[in-house]
Design a protein around this motif. Structure first.
Motif, mmCIF file in Angstrom:
data_model
loop_
_atom_site.group_PDB
_atom_site.id
_atom_site.type_symbol
_atom_site.label_atom_id
_atom_site.label_comp_id
_atom_site.label_asym_id
_atom_site.label_seq_id
_atom_site.Cartn_x
_atom_site.Cartn_y
_atom_site.Cartn_z
ATOM 1 N N LEU A 36 0.818 -1.207 0.000
ATOM 2 C CA LEU A 36 0.000 0.000 0.000
ATOM 3 C C LEU A 36 0.854 1.260 0.000
ATOM 4 O O LEU A 36 0.318 2.369 -0.006
ATOM 5 N N GLY A 37 2.169 1.089 0.018
ATOM 6 C CA GLY A 37 3.068 2.233 0.011
ATOM 7 C C GLY A 37 3.479 2.714 1.384
ATOM 8 O O GLY A 37 4.216 3.695 1.507
ATOM 9 N N ASN A 38 3.027 2.041 2.455
ATOM 10 C CA ASN A 38 3.426 2.418 3.808
ATOM 11 C C ASN A 38 4.862 1.980 4.071
ATOM 12 O O ASN A 38 5.190 0.810 3.893
ATOM 13 N N HIS A 39 5.686 2.916 4.479
ATOM 14 C CA HIS A 39 7.087 2.572 4.755
ATOM 15 C C HIS A 39 7.195 1.749 6.034
ATOM 16 O O HIS A 39 6.504 2.005 7.009
ATOM 17 N N THR A 40 8.080 0.774 5.986
ATOM 18 C CA THR A 40 8.329 -0.041 7.167
ATOM 19 C C THR A 40 9.169 0.751 8.160
ATOM 20 O O THR A 40 10.214 1.283 7.795
ATOM 21 N N PRO A 41 8.738 0.855 9.421
ATOM 22 C CA PRO A 41 9.568 1.555 10.406
ATOM 23 C C PRO A 41 10.865 0.789 10.667
ATOM 24 O O PRO A 41 10.867 -0.446 10.688
ATOM 25 N N TYR A 42 11.933 1.520 10.858
ATOM 26 C CA TYR A 42 13.203 0.923 11.269
ATOM 27 C C TYR A 42 13.448 1.332 12.711
ATOM 28 O O TYR A 42 13.636 2.510 13.023
ATOM 29 N N THR A 43 13.434 0.351 13.601
ATOM 30 C CA THR A 43 13.619 0.595 15.025
ATOM 31 C C THR A 43 15.089 0.458 15.367
ATOM 32 O O THR A 43 15.667 -0.624 15.229
ATOM 33 N N ARG A 44 15.701 1.535 15.794
ATOM 34 C CA ARG A 44 17.136 1.544 16.058
ATOM 35 C C ARG A 44 17.399 1.095 17.490
ATOM 36 O O ARG A 44 17.072 1.805 18.447
ATOM 37 N N THR A 45 17.974 -0.077 17.660
ATOM 38 C CA THR A 45 18.227 -0.612 19.001
ATOM 39 C C THR A 45 19.690 -0.507 19.410
ATOM 40 O O THR A 45 20.052 -0.959 20.497
ATOM 41 N N VAL A 46 20.524 0.091 18.551
ATOM 42 C CA VAL A 46 21.910 0.393 18.904
ATOM 43 C C VAL A 46 21.992 1.874 19.225
ATOM 44 O O VAL A 46 21.475 2.710 18.478
ATOM 45 N N GLY A 47 22.637 2.191 20.324
ATOM 46 C CA GLY A 47 22.740 3.585 20.732
ATOM 47 C C GLY A 47 22.506 3.710 22.221
ATOM 48 O O GLY A 47 22.931 2.858 22.999
ATOM 49 N N SER A 48 21.794 4.753 22.620
ATOM 50 C CA SER A 48 21.503 4.958 24.038
ATOM 51 C C SER A 48 20.249 5.807 24.154
ATOM 52 O O SER A 48 19.805 6.439 23.187
ATOM 53 N N GLY A 49 19.695 5.814 25.341
ATOM 54 C CA GLY A 49 18.483 6.592 25.561
ATOM 55 C C GLY A 49 17.903 6.291 26.929
ATOM 56 O O GLY A 49 18.550 5.705 27.789
ATOM 57 N N ARG A 50 16.663 6.656 27.110
ATOM 58 C CA ARG A 50 16.009 6.437 28.401
ATOM 59 C C ARG A 50 15.057 5.254 28.310
ATOM 60 O O ARG A 50 14.632 4.849 27.223
ATOM 61 N N ALA A 51 14.726 4.710 29.458
ATOM 62 C CA ALA A 51 13.801 3.588 29.523
ATOM 63 C C ALA A 51 13.140 3.587 30.887
ATOM 64 O O ALA A 51 13.603 4.254 31.828
ATOM 65 N N THR A 52 12.057 2.849 30.992
ATOM 66 C CA THR A 52 11.384 2.630 32.266
ATOM 67 C C THR A 52 11.313 1.129 32.505
ATOM 68 O O THR A 52 10.862 0.382 31.633
ATOM 69 N N VAL A 53 11.798 0.697 33.650
ATOM 70 C CA VAL A 53 11.756 -0.708 34.025
ATOM 71 C C VAL A 53 10.640 -0.901 35.046
ATOM 72 O O VAL A 53 10.612 -0.210 36.078
ATOM 73 N N LEU A 54 9.736 -1.825 34.759
ATOM 74 C CA LEU A 54 8.641 -2.157 35.663
ATOM 75 C C LEU A 54 8.914 -3.518 36.293
ATOM 76 O O LEU A 54 9.087 -4.507 35.583
ATOM 77 N N ARG A 55 8.984 -3.554 37.612
ATOM 78 C CA ARG A 55 9.129 -4.824 38.325
ATOM 79 C C ARG A 55 8.581 -4.644 39.736
ATOM 80 O O ARG A 55 8.711 -3.573 40.350
ATOM 81 N N GLY A 56 7.944 -5.688 40.247
ATOM 82 C CA GLY A 56 7.463 -5.666 41.616
ATOM 83 C C GLY A 56 6.470 -4.570 41.924
ATOM 84 O O GLY A 56 6.406 -4.115 43.082
ATOM 85 N N GLY A 57 5.707 -4.130 40.938
ATOM 86 C CA GLY A 57 4.737 -3.071 41.186
ATOM 87 C C GLY A 57 5.334 -1.684 41.299
ATOM 88 O O GLY A 57 4.683 -0.740 41.762
#
Length: 339
Positions: free
Chosen positions: A277-298
Motif C-alpha cells: 500500500l506504500g506504507n514505509h516499514t519503520p526501522y527501530t534503532r536498538t543500537v545507541g543509548s536513551g532512556r527507559a522505564t523498568v517495571l518490576r514488583g509493582g
C-alpha cells in the motif's frame, strides 16, 4: 509473503535447485573391500558421535560457526509472531524468555519471541520479518530465526546476516496451517523441528540483562500503558501472581504475565522498504543509548539504556551508572518512539 497467501512485496526466498545425481555403476564386492568399508563406517560413526553437537558443514557453517566461545549448548530460537487482533490468542508465547514488541506498518505491532530455557510444542501464529530484526538479533550467537516471508529486497540482507533464517518449506514438518483462524493468521511452528533443544539460560547473557534484587528507589506503579498509532499495550501489576498482566488493545492476553517489563525509548525512522500500500516499514534503532522505564514488583524505575554496538547486549543502569536488575522470569521489551 506468508505461505498459502499471495503478496507482491513479501516473498519467500527461492531455494537453489539441486543438481541431479549422476548414475554410477555398482562396484564389485570383495572380502577386502567389505572389510575396508566396515572400518570406514566404524570410524565415521565414532567421529559423528564425538561431534554430536557440532553443526553440519556447508551453509549452516556461516550460521552456527564458532566465532566466540560458547557457554551454552546451541543457538536461541527467535520467532516472529503475528500480533494483529485476528491472530490472538497466541500459542507458546508464555514459554518465551524475552518478548520484544516492535512497531510495523500502519501503526500496528509485531512480536519477536526469544526461546532459550524451554521450547513449547507449538508457537504462533508466525509472520514476516523486518529489517530491524537483523540488528536486534546481532546480540545473540548465531540465532535461529523462524519467520514467514519478507519483502523481496530484504532477502539479500537476511541471507548475509549472522543467523540461520528458516522459512516455511525449508524444513519438513516445521510449519503447518491451523484451522481455528483464517489465513494468514494461522501459520504455526513446531520448534523442535528447527533446534534440537533449548540452549539454556546462559544463552541469555548476550542480552546484557541482569537478574537479581530490585534496585532501591523507584515509584509505585499499578499499571502502565504504551500506545502505538494503531495498537495499545497495558501492563497491570498483580501482587497475587507477582507478575504483570498484559492487555492488548484493551483485551487481556491469555497466559502473558512477564516478571519484568521494559519500555525502551528508541529512534524510529522510515526504512527503504514499504508494503504493497506504500506504507514505509519503520526501522527501530536498538543500537545507541536513551532512556527507559523498568517495571518490576509493582514499581517503576527510570533508567538509561546503552548498546554501543550491534554485537553487544543492552545495559540498563541508573542515571549514576549503577546496573539495574530485572526480576527473574519472562521479560517484555516494548520499543516506543523517543520524543
Amino acid at each position: 509473503m506468508d505461505i498459502g497467501r499471495s503478496h507482491p512485496e513479501r516473498t519467500p526466498r527461492t531455494a537453489p535447485a539441486s543438481r541431479p545425481a549422476r548414475p554410477t555403476r555398482p562396484a564389485r564386492t570383495t572380502p577386502a573391500r567389505t572389510a575396508a568399508a566396515l572400518l570406514a563406517a566404524t570410524l565415521t560413526a565414532a567421529l559423528l558421535a564425538g561431534c554430536a553437537t557440532t553443526p553440519r558443514a556447508g551453509a549452516d557453517d556461516a550460521v552456527n560457526g564458532s566465532v566466540k566461545p560458547r557457554t551454552h549448548t546451541g543457538p536461541v530460537l527467535a520467532v516472529k509472531i503475528d500480533n494483529a487482533p485476528a491472530a490472538r490468542p497466541h500459542t507458546g508465547l508464555d514459554a518465551a524468555d524475552v518478548v520484544y514488541v516492535e512497531p510495523v506498518e500502519g501503526g500496528l505491532s509485531r512480536l519477536m519471541a526469544v526461546y532459550a530455557t524451554r521450547l513449547p510444542p507449538v508457537i504462533g501464529p508466525v509472520r514476516s520479518a523486518r529489517q530491524s530484526d537483523l540488528e536486534l538479533l546481532r546480540q545473540f550467537d548465531r540465532p535461529v530465526l523462524a519467520f514467514s516471508g519478507a519483502q523481496r529486497k530484504l532477502h539479500p540482507l537476511i541471507d548475509k546476516a549472522p543467523l540461520r533464517a528458516i522459512e516455511p518449506g525449508e524444513v519438513s514438518g516445521a510449519y503447518y496451517r491451523g484451522r481455528s483462524k483464517p489465513a494468514p493468521h494461522n501459520l504455526y511452528l513446531r520448534p523442535g523441528r528447527l533446534v534440537r533443544s533449548a540452549p539454556g539460560a546462559a544463552a541469555l547473557d548476550a542480552t546484557g540483562f541482569r537478574f537479581g534484587p530490585a534496585p532501591s528507589g523507584g515509584r509505585a506503579a499499578g499499571s502502565r500503558t504504551v500506545r502505538y498509532p494503531a495498537a495499545r499495550f497495558t501492563f497491570t501489576w498483580s501482587a497475587g501472581r507477582g507478575r504483570w498482566l498484559v492487555a492488548m488493545d484493551g483485551r487481556a492476553a491469555r497466559k502473558a504475565a512477564p516478571a519484568t517489563v521494559v519500555v525502551q525509548y528508541v529512534k524510529v525512522r522510515k526504512s527503504r522498504f514499504h508494503d504493497r500500500l506504500g506504507n514505509h516499514t519503520p526501522y527501530t534503532r536498538t543500537v545507541g543509548s536513551g532512556r527507559a522505564t523498568v517495571l518490576r514488583g509493582g514499581r517503576a524505575y527510570d533508567v538509561v539504556w546503552q548498546r554501543p554496538r550491534a554485537g553487544e547486549g543492552t545495559r540498563f543502569t541508573t542515571r549514576d551508572g549503577r546496573p539495574v536488575n530485572f526480576a527473574r522470569g519472562q521479560v517484555w521489551v516494548v520499543f516506543a518512539r523517543a520524543s
